[in-house]
Each structure stands twice: as structure tokens, then as C-alpha cells.
Design a protein around this motif. Structure first.
Motif, PDB file in Angstrom:
ATOM      1  N   LYS A  92       0.840  -1.201   0.000  1.00 15.34           N
ATOM      2  CA  LYS A  92       0.000   0.000   0.000  1.00 15.34           C
ATOM      3  C   LYS A  92       0.878   1.255   0.000  1.00 15.34           C
ATOM      4  O   LYS A  92       0.549   2.261  -0.629  1.00 15.34           O
ATOM      5  CB  LYS A  92      -0.932  -0.015   1.216  1.00 15.34           C
ATOM      6  CG  LYS A  92      -1.857   1.148   1.323  1.00 15.34           C
ATOM      7  CD  LYS A  92      -3.050   0.988   0.449  1.00 15.34           C
ATOM      8  CE  LYS A  92      -4.032   2.110   0.762  1.00 15.34           C
ATOM      9  NZ  LYS A  92      -5.298   1.945   0.160  1.00 15.34           N
ATOM     10  N   ALA A  93       2.021   1.198   0.673  1.00 11.10           N
ATOM     11  CA  ALA A  93       2.958   2.323   0.676  1.00 11.10           C
ATOM     12  C   ALA A  93       3.482   2.588  -0.732  1.00 11.10           C
ATOM     13  O   ALA A  93       3.578   3.738  -1.166  1.00 11.10           O
ATOM     14  CB  ALA A  93       4.119   2.043   1.627  1.00 11.10           C
ATOM     15  N   MET A  94       3.800   1.527  -1.453  1.00 15.98           N
ATOM     16  CA  MET A  94       4.283   1.683  -2.819  1.00 15.98           C
ATOM     17  C   MET A  94       3.182   2.240  -3.721  1.00 15.98           C
ATOM     18  O   MET A  94       3.436   3.094  -4.570  1.00 15.98           O
ATOM     19  CB  MET A  94       4.779   0.335  -3.347  1.00 15.98           C
ATOM     20  CG  MET A  94       5.426   0.424  -4.699  1.00 15.98           C
ATOM     21  SD  MET A  94       6.186  -1.100  -5.265  1.00 15.98           S
ATOM     22  CE  MET A  94       4.824  -2.247  -5.214  1.00 15.98           C
ATOM     23  N   GLU A  95       1.946   1.775  -3.536  1.00 12.30           N
ATOM     24  CA  GLU A  95       0.822   2.324  -4.306  1.00 12.30           C
ATOM     25  C   GLU A  95       0.637   3.808  -4.007  1.00 12.30           C
ATOM     26  O   GLU A  95       0.382   4.602  -4.906  1.00 12.30           O
ATOM     27  CB  GLU A  95      -0.468   1.574  -3.973  1.00 12.30           C
ATOM     28  CG  GLU A  95      -0.573   0.213  -4.565  1.00 12.30           C
ATOM     29  CD  GLU A  95      -1.941  -0.389  -4.316  1.00 12.30           C
ATOM     30  OE1 GLU A  95      -2.505  -0.935  -5.271  1.00 12.30           O
ATOM     31  OE2 GLU A  95      -2.443  -0.313  -3.182  1.00 12.30           O
ATOM     32  N   PHE A  96       0.732   4.177  -2.728  1.00 11.26           N
ATOM     33  CA  PHE A  96       0.587   5.573  -2.332  1.00 11.26           C
ATOM     34  C   PHE A  96       1.668   6.428  -2.998  1.00 11.26           C
ATOM     35  O   PHE A  96       1.389   7.504  -3.532  1.00 11.26           O
ATOM     36  CB  PHE A  96       0.657   5.704  -0.804  1.00 11.26           C
ATOM     37  CG  PHE A  96       0.314   7.075  -0.303  1.00 11.26           C
ATOM     38  CD1 PHE A  96      -1.001   7.394   0.019  1.00 11.26           C
ATOM     39  CD2 PHE A  96       1.284   8.046  -0.158  1.00 11.26           C
ATOM     40  CE1 PHE A  96      -1.330   8.668   0.476  1.00 11.26           C
ATOM     41  CE2 PHE A  96       0.965   9.319   0.286  1.00 11.26           C
ATOM     42  CZ  PHE A  96      -0.340   9.630   0.609  1.00 11.26           C
ATOM     43  N   ALA A  97       2.913   5.947  -2.979  1.00 12.46           N
ATOM     44  CA  ALA A  97       4.017   6.680  -3.593  1.00 12.46           C
ATOM     45  C   ALA A  97       3.811   6.840  -5.094  1.00 12.46           C
ATOM     46  O   ALA A  97       4.048   7.912  -5.654  1.00 12.46           O
ATOM     47  CB  ALA A  97       5.333   5.959  -3.303  1.00 12.46           C
ATOM     48  N   SER A  98       3.366   5.787  -5.741  1.00 12.48           N
ATOM     49  CA  SER A  98       3.116   5.835  -7.179  1.00 12.48           C
ATOM     50  C   SER A  98       2.015   6.837  -7.509  1.00 12.48           C
ATOM     51  O   SER A  98       2.126   7.615  -8.466  1.00 12.48           O
ATOM     52  CB  SER A  98       2.735   4.440  -7.672  1.00 12.48           C
ATOM     53  OG  SER A  98       2.504   4.443  -9.042  1.00 12.48           O
ATOM     54  N   ALA A  99       0.963   6.848  -6.713  1.00 14.49           N
ATOM     55  CA  ALA A  99      -0.136   7.793  -6.934  1.00 14.49           C
ATOM     56  C   ALA A  99       0.313   9.233  -6.687  1.00 14.49           C
ATOM     57  O   ALA A  99      -0.060  10.139  -7.431  1.00 14.49           O
ATOM     58  CB  ALA A  99      -1.320   7.439  -6.042  1.00 14.49           C
ATOM     59  N   ALA A 100       1.129   9.451  -5.660  1.00 10.53           N
ATOM     60  CA  ALA A 100       1.644  10.801  -5.382  1.00 10.53           C
ATOM     61  C   ALA A 100       2.499  11.289  -6.539  1.00 10.53           C
ATOM     62  O   ALA A 100       2.388  12.448  -6.971  1.00 10.53           O
ATOM     63  CB  ALA A 100       2.449  10.800  -4.079  1.00 10.53           C
ATOM     64  N   CYS A 101       3.322  10.412  -7.068  1.00 15.78           N
ATOM     65  CA  CYS A 101       4.171  10.753  -8.215  1.00 15.78           C
ATOM     66  C   CYS A 101       3.326  11.057  -9.455  1.00 15.78           C
ATOM     67  O   CYS A 101       3.558  12.044 -10.148  1.00 15.78           O
ATOM     68  CB  CYS A 101       5.122   9.600  -8.484  1.00 15.78           C
ATOM     69  SG  CYS A 101       6.181   9.830  -9.917  1.00 15.78           S
ATOM     70  N   ALA A 102       2.352  10.210  -9.714  1.00 11.55           N
ATOM     71  CA  ALA A 102       1.488  10.403 -10.881  1.00 11.55           C
ATOM     72  C   ALA A 102       0.728  11.727 -10.788  1.00 11.55           C
ATOM     73  O   ALA A 102       0.640  12.477 -11.765  1.00 11.55           O
ATOM     74  CB  ALA A 102       0.510   9.240 -11.014  1.00 11.55           C
ATOM     75  N   LEU A 103       0.200  12.017  -9.618  1.00 13.30           N
ATOM     76  CA  LEU A 103      -0.556  13.254  -9.435  1.00 13.30           C
ATOM     77  C   LEU A 103       0.340  14.473  -9.610  1.00 13.30           C
ATOM     78  O   LEU A 103      -0.063  15.477 -10.205  1.00 13.30           O
ATOM     79  CB  LEU A 103      -1.221  13.263  -8.061  1.00 13.30           C
ATOM     80  CG  LEU A 103      -2.182  14.390  -7.763  1.00 13.30           C
ATOM     81  CD1 LEU A 103      -3.303  14.445  -8.802  1.00 13.30           C
ATOM     82  CD2 LEU A 103      -2.771  14.228  -6.375  1.00 13.30           C
ATOM     83  N   LYS A 104       1.581  14.391  -9.144  1.00 10.20           N
ATOM     84  CA  LYS A 104       2.514  15.510  -9.278  1.00 10.20           C
ATOM     85  C   LYS A 104       2.769  15.857 -10.747  1.00 10.20           C
ATOM     86  O   LYS A 104       2.994  17.013 -11.086  1.00 10.20           O
ATOM     87  CB  LYS A 104       3.833  15.179  -8.561  1.00 10.20           C
ATOM     88  CG  LYS A 104       4.964  16.152  -8.792  1.00 10.20           C
ATOM     89  CD  LYS A 104       4.585  17.586  -8.428  1.00 10.20           C
ATOM     90  CE  LYS A 104       5.594  18.574  -8.944  1.00 10.20           C
ATOM     91  NZ  LYS A 104       5.371  19.015 -10.317  1.00 10.20           N
TER      92      LYS A 104
END
Length: 84
Positions: free
Chosen positions: A43-55
Motif C-alpha cells: 500500500k505504501a508503494m501504491e501511495f508513492a506511485s499515486a503521489a508521483c502520478a498526481l505531481k
């Protein structure tokens, strides 16, 4: 991600309107740090990926997305817009 037991990958997040790539690595790193403090490894990796994508979807080198914004991506809101 290799967690010492298995290799895991997240689903692809298709970003169709990239506005700025500057700061996306930092957004991923910050998202991963936050995620590891609050979720399991995957879930941490998913969160990081989503934060990166949104940025990718707004200008500037600082990730101004909130936890709520990133969580919305994880819940399926892939419109590429900050919810303000």
C-alpha cells in the motif's frame, strides 16, 4: 518493490496530460516515506506511485497534493485533477 520476501509491482497509472516532470521523483520518495509510516509495504508503494502520478499534472517542483488527493487516486479518481 522487493520487500525481502517477494517482488511486487503496482498497477500502471496512465497520465495523459503531463504538465511538469520536475519534482516527481521527490513526490514518489515523499509518498513512500509517508506510506511506509502508515501502511503495509504494498500500500505504501501504491501511495508513492499515486503521489508521483498526481505531481505530473501540475506545475512546480513541490508536491502540493494532500493525503486526501493521493488517496482519491488510489480509490479510482484518475481524472488527473486536484480536488480542491
Amino acid at each position: 518493490m522487493w520487500n525481502g520476501v517477494e517482488f511486487r509491482e503496482t498497477e500502471d497509472l496512465d497520465i495523459t496530460h503531463v504538465v511538469d516532470r520536475i519534482g516527481t521523483g521527490d513526490a514518489f520518495a515523499g509518498g513512500l516515506i509517508y506510506g511506509l509510516q502508515n501502511y503495509d509495504d504494498y500500500k505504501a508503494m501504491e501511495f508513492a506511485s499515486a503521489a508521483c502520478a498526481l505531481k505530473h499534472t501540475y506545475e512546480g517542483d513541490v508536491n502540493l497534493a494532500s493525503v486526501k488527493d493521493v488517496t482519491a487516486i488510489l480509490e479510482g479518481n484518475i481524472s488527473g485533477r486536484l480536488q480542491r
